[in-house]
Design a protein around this motif. Sequence first.
Motif, PDB file in Angstrom:
ATOM      1  N   ASP A 177       1.671  75.477   3.452  1.00  0.00           N
ATOM      2  CA  ASP A 177       1.720  76.745   2.730  1.00  0.00           C
ATOM      3  C   ASP A 177       0.837  77.808   3.392  1.00  0.00           C
ATOM      4  OD1 ASP A 177      -0.571  75.273   1.919  1.00  0.00           O
ATOM      5  OD2 ASP A 177      -0.747  76.472   0.097  1.00  0.00           O
ATOM      6  N   LYS A 178      -0.272  77.377   4.005  1.00  0.00           N
ATOM      7  CA  LYS A 178      -1.145  78.321   4.708  1.00  0.00           C
ATOM      8  C   LYS A 178      -0.519  78.766   6.034  1.00  0.00           C
ATOM      9  CE  LYS A 178      -4.786  78.327   1.907  1.00  0.00           C
ATOM     10  NZ  LYS A 178      -6.162  78.088   2.351  1.00  0.00           N
ATOM     11  N   VAL A 179       0.215  77.853   6.684  1.00  0.00           N
ATOM     12  CA  VAL A 179       0.930  78.229   7.913  1.00  0.00           C
ATOM     13  C   VAL A 179       1.985  79.281   7.586  1.00  0.00           C
ATOM     14  CG1 VAL A 179       2.437  77.424   9.766  1.00  0.00           C
ATOM     15  CG2 VAL A 179       0.499  76.021   9.054  1.00  0.00           C
ATOM     16  N   GLN A 180       2.702  79.067   6.490  1.00  0.00           N
ATOM     17  CA  GLN A 180       3.710  80.045   6.064  1.00  0.00           C
ATOM     18  C   GLN A 180       3.049  81.386   5.732  1.00  0.00           C
ATOM     19  OE1 GLN A 180       7.307  79.354   5.739  1.00  0.00           O
ATOM     20  NE2 GLN A 180       7.176  81.585   5.868  1.00  0.00           N
ATOM     21  N   LEU A 181       1.906  81.327   5.071  1.00  0.00           N
ATOM     22  CA  LEU A 181       1.143  82.538   4.751  1.00  0.00           C
ATOM     23  C   LEU A 181       0.781  83.299   6.027  1.00  0.00           C
ATOM     24  CD1 LEU A 181      -0.631  84.201   2.634  1.00  0.00           C
ATOM     25  CD2 LEU A 181      -2.505  82.703   3.334  1.00  0.00           C
ATOM     26  N   LEU A 182       0.313  82.563   7.022  1.00  0.00           N
ATOM     27  CA  LEU A 182      -0.053  83.160   8.302  1.00  0.00           C
ATOM     28  C   LEU A 182       1.158  83.802   8.968  1.00  0.00           C
ATOM     29  CD1 LEU A 182      -1.920  83.568  10.809  1.00  0.00           C
ATOM     30  CD2 LEU A 182      -1.309  81.234  11.494  1.00  0.00           C
ATOM     31  N   HIS A 183       2.249  83.060   9.026  1.00  0.00           N
ATOM     32  CA  HIS A 183       3.462  83.566   9.675  1.00  0.00           C
ATOM     33  C   HIS A 183       3.955  84.840   8.990  1.00  0.00           C
ATOM     34  CE1 HIS A 183       7.148  83.452  11.982  1.00  0.00           C
ATOM     35  NE2 HIS A 183       7.865  83.425  10.882  1.00  0.00           N
ATOM     36  N   GLN A 212      -8.449  87.602  10.879  1.00  0.00           N
ATOM     37  CA  GLN A 212      -9.564  87.895   9.975  1.00  0.00           C
ATOM     38  C   GLN A 212      -9.070  88.579   8.694  1.00  0.00           C
ATOM     39  OE1 GLN A 212     -12.864  87.217  10.839  1.00  0.00           O
ATOM     40  NE2 GLN A 212     -13.556  87.825   8.787  1.00  0.00           N
ATOM     41  N   SER A 213      -7.927  89.254   8.808  1.00  0.00           N
ATOM     42  CA  SER A 213      -7.384  89.969   7.647  1.00  0.00           C
ATOM     43  C   SER A 213      -6.977  89.031   6.520  1.00  0.00           C
ATOM     44  CB  SER A 213      -6.176  90.806   8.065  1.00  0.00           C
ATOM     45  OG  SER A 213      -5.132  89.970   8.556  1.00  0.00           O
ATOM     46  N   LEU A 214      -6.834  87.753   6.836  1.00  0.00           N
ATOM     47  CA  LEU A 214      -6.433  86.763   5.819  1.00  0.00           C
ATOM     48  C   LEU A 214      -7.615  85.978   5.260  1.00  0.00           C
ATOM     49  CD1 LEU A 214      -3.188  85.235   7.399  1.00  0.00           C
ATOM     50  CD2 LEU A 214      -3.350  86.831   5.471  1.00  0.00           C
ATOM     51  N   GLN A 215      -8.820  86.252   5.741  1.00  0.00           N
ATOM     52  CA  GLN A 215      -9.963  85.427   5.330  1.00  0.00           C
ATOM     53  C   GLN A 215     -10.305  85.659   3.861  1.00  0.00           C
ATOM     54  OE1 GLN A 215     -13.093  84.804   8.165  1.00  0.00           O
ATOM     55  NE2 GLN A 215     -14.674  84.974   6.587  1.00  0.00           N
ATOM     56  N   CYS A 216     -10.593  84.556   3.169  1.00  0.00           N
ATOM     57  CA  CYS A 216     -10.948  84.603   1.751  1.00  0.00           C
ATOM     58  C   CYS A 216     -12.267  85.357   1.554  1.00  0.00           C
ATOM     59  CB  CYS A 216     -11.097  83.195   1.190  1.00  0.00           C
ATOM     60  SG  CYS A 216      -9.606  82.189   1.340  1.00  0.00           S
ATOM     61  N   GLN A 217     -12.289  86.233   0.575  1.00  0.00           N
ATOM     62  CA  GLN A 217     -13.516  86.968   0.281  1.00  0.00           C
ATOM     63  C   GLN A 217     -14.440  86.183  -0.649  1.00  0.00           C
ATOM     64  OE1 GLN A 217     -14.107  89.790   1.972  1.00  0.00           O
ATOM     65  NE2 GLN A 217     -12.133  89.279   2.927  1.00  0.00           N
ATOM     66  N   ASP A 218     -13.835  85.435  -1.557  1.00  0.00           N
ATOM     67  CA  ASP A 218     -14.643  84.689  -2.521  1.00  0.00           C
ATOM     68  C   ASP A 218     -14.483  83.181  -2.314  1.00  0.00           C
ATOM     69  OD1 ASP A 218     -15.582  87.073  -3.831  1.00  0.00           O
ATOM     70  OD2 ASP A 218     -13.568  87.245  -4.681  1.00  0.00           O
ATOM     71  N   ALA A 220     -11.764  79.691  -1.793  1.00  0.00           N
ATOM     72  CA  ALA A 220     -10.488  79.336  -1.178  1.00  0.00           C
ATOM     73  C   ALA A 220      -9.354  79.392  -2.195  1.00  0.00           C
ATOM     74  CB  ALA A 220     -10.580  77.944  -0.567  1.00  0.00           C
ATOM     75  N   SER A 221      -8.225  79.932  -1.774  1.00  0.00           N
ATOM     76  CA  SER A 221      -7.027  79.925  -2.614  1.00  0.00           C
ATOM     77  C   SER A 221      -5.828  79.849  -1.701  1.00  0.00           C
ATOM     78  CB  SER A 221      -6.960  81.197  -3.462  1.00  0.00           C
ATOM     79  OG  SER A 221      -6.510  82.287  -2.691  1.00  0.00           O
ATOM     80  N   SER A 222      -4.668  79.688  -2.275  1.00  0.00           N
ATOM     81  CA  SER A 222      -3.458  79.571  -1.461  1.00  0.00           C
ATOM     82  C   SER A 222      -3.075  80.906  -0.838  1.00  0.00           C
ATOM     83  CB  SER A 222      -2.302  79.048  -2.314  1.00  0.00           C
ATOM     84  OG  SER A 222      -2.049  79.943  -3.389  1.00  0.00           O
ATOM     85  N   ALA A 223      -3.719  81.986  -1.255  1.00  0.00           N
ATOM     86  CA  ALA A 223      -3.358  83.314  -0.779  1.00  0.00           C
ATOM     87  C   ALA A 223      -4.260  83.810   0.350  1.00  0.00           C
ATOM     88  CB  ALA A 223      -3.386  84.307  -1.934  1.00  0.00           C
ATOM     89  N   CYS A 224      -5.117  82.936   0.869  1.00  0.00           N
ATOM     90  CA  CYS A 224      -6.011  83.372   1.943  1.00  0.00           C
ATOM     91  C   CYS A 224      -6.444  82.170   2.778  1.00  0.00           C
ATOM     92  CB  CYS A 224      -7.237  84.085   1.366  1.00  0.00           C
ATOM     93  SG  CYS A 224      -8.216  83.076   0.230  1.00  0.00           S
ATOM     94  N   LEU A 225      -7.149  82.433   3.867  1.00  0.00           N
ATOM     95  CA  LEU A 225      -7.629  81.378   4.766  1.00  0.00           C
ATOM     96  C   LEU A 225      -9.155  81.292   4.693  1.00  0.00           C
ATOM     97  CD1 LEU A 225      -5.528  82.065   8.016  1.00  0.00           C
ATOM     98  CD2 LEU A 225      -4.934  80.624   6.054  1.00  0.00           C
ATOM     99  N   THR A 226      -9.658  80.087   4.756  1.00  0.00           N
ATOM    100  CA  THR A 226     -11.102  79.897   4.819  1.00  0.00           C
ATOM    101  C   THR A 226     -11.604  80.377   6.190  1.00  0.00           C
ATOM    102  OG1 THR A 226     -11.002  77.693   5.790  1.00  0.00           O
ATOM    103  CG2 THR A 226     -10.877  77.841   3.373  1.00  0.00           C
TER     104      THR A 226
END
Length: 441
Positions: A177-183, A212-218, A220-226
């Motif tokens: 799911d994170k790979v898909q998010l990245l793509h 870096q635009s996908l990095q989690c601010q708070d 970890a969630s499925s909507a961002c990357l650690t």
Amino acid sequence: VSLVLPSRCRVAAVLSPSADSHIEMELWLPETNWNGKFLALGNGGWAGSISYSAMAAGLGKGYAVASNDTGHKEYTAAFAVGHPEKLTDFGYRSMHEMAVQSKAIIKQYYAQSPTLSYFQGCSTGGRQGLMEAQRFPEDFDAIIAGAPVNNMFNVSAAQMHSMVSILADQSLYLPPDKVQLLHDAVLSACESIDGVNDGFLNNPLACDFDPQSLQCQDSASSACLTPRQVESVRMVYAPVTLSTGEEVYPGHAPGFELGWRMLEQGAIPSTLQSDTFKYIAHQDPDWDWHTYDLETDTPLALARAGDVSSIDPDLSAFKARGGKLIIYHGWNDPGPSPYNSINYYTAVANTLNGDQQDWMRMFMMPGMGHCRGGIGPDQADFLGALENWREQGQAPASIPAARVREGQVDMTRPLCPYPQVASYSGLGNPDAAENYACKAQ
């Protein structure tokens, strides 16, 4: 699927250029409607078999066609342990010997030599094609080298390094799911550059995506990357280098993400990655791939079998005898990097002092994976383009490519000679090739 082949004389032979060689080859000679030409076909991966389907296609076009197993059986490098001559056969000797013997048999059978000799291959076949142009420029008059793994052990080294690093530190792993998010994020950032939303990047070189635009601010969630996952993404786009700074292999192009070869905990590398080090570098079937070390294993493999690499950029002898070369590569290739082909193409031009498009052209294929498949058009008649170039003097200004879905063509695009890119006119069907023109970027 059974194929009805044109009537042919089938020659099966064993080539033994050394005492430890056993290269099985076949040559098919059309009994009628021979076009007067010879076509040699390349292999894939570690080879180990004759490329019968490619032979059937060539025979159907009237060619005398040949293929070989590179001197061993099975899709693995186990043959290399204690058999340096067999490794030489795999590296370069099998294709050269086959070309020489095939031409002799053709002359005997038809009472005339072939008017022209062509080579076509992808992946390992691409490596073999470049090897022929480098080592044996007299073997072929024109060559198609697709997605060339011309530095095979470097590819293996880079992929092993990535896999072992992620297995050793699962914080670097991206679940599907994170790979898909990245793509999706890559496409969102860069797909609009070419003005067409088609699910792939037409020119990844124009994409300046920052993970870096996908990095989690708070948290970890499925909507961002650690932060560690962002680091992993940066690694896959960047070249793999030794501690000395020497580049082992270039990174991947943005847009390839869905093909990313990562291993989950408990998985093992394929023979394409690990066999280089098990059977060639260490010559040990019991070598534990977990112990892989980029710094020591890479130079060991190259020292043991550098002759397998076809990286010499001096193609002056092939050029001088009127040779023509077409290289092609899918931008979404998850194996050999498309940047690797660009690097080689550029090195040849630099070595021969400038633009070489009068005899060598490269076609990057947007959205295509390794040799075929992917989301972009992956069907193109490179052989027809090469014939027109070598025989009619018509250099390919573009090559039509098609995507087939459920037996129907649903997209066509022109493939442009690098560094040109297919540019959409902004008018008409964006899935139709006639609405594109090749332009410099």
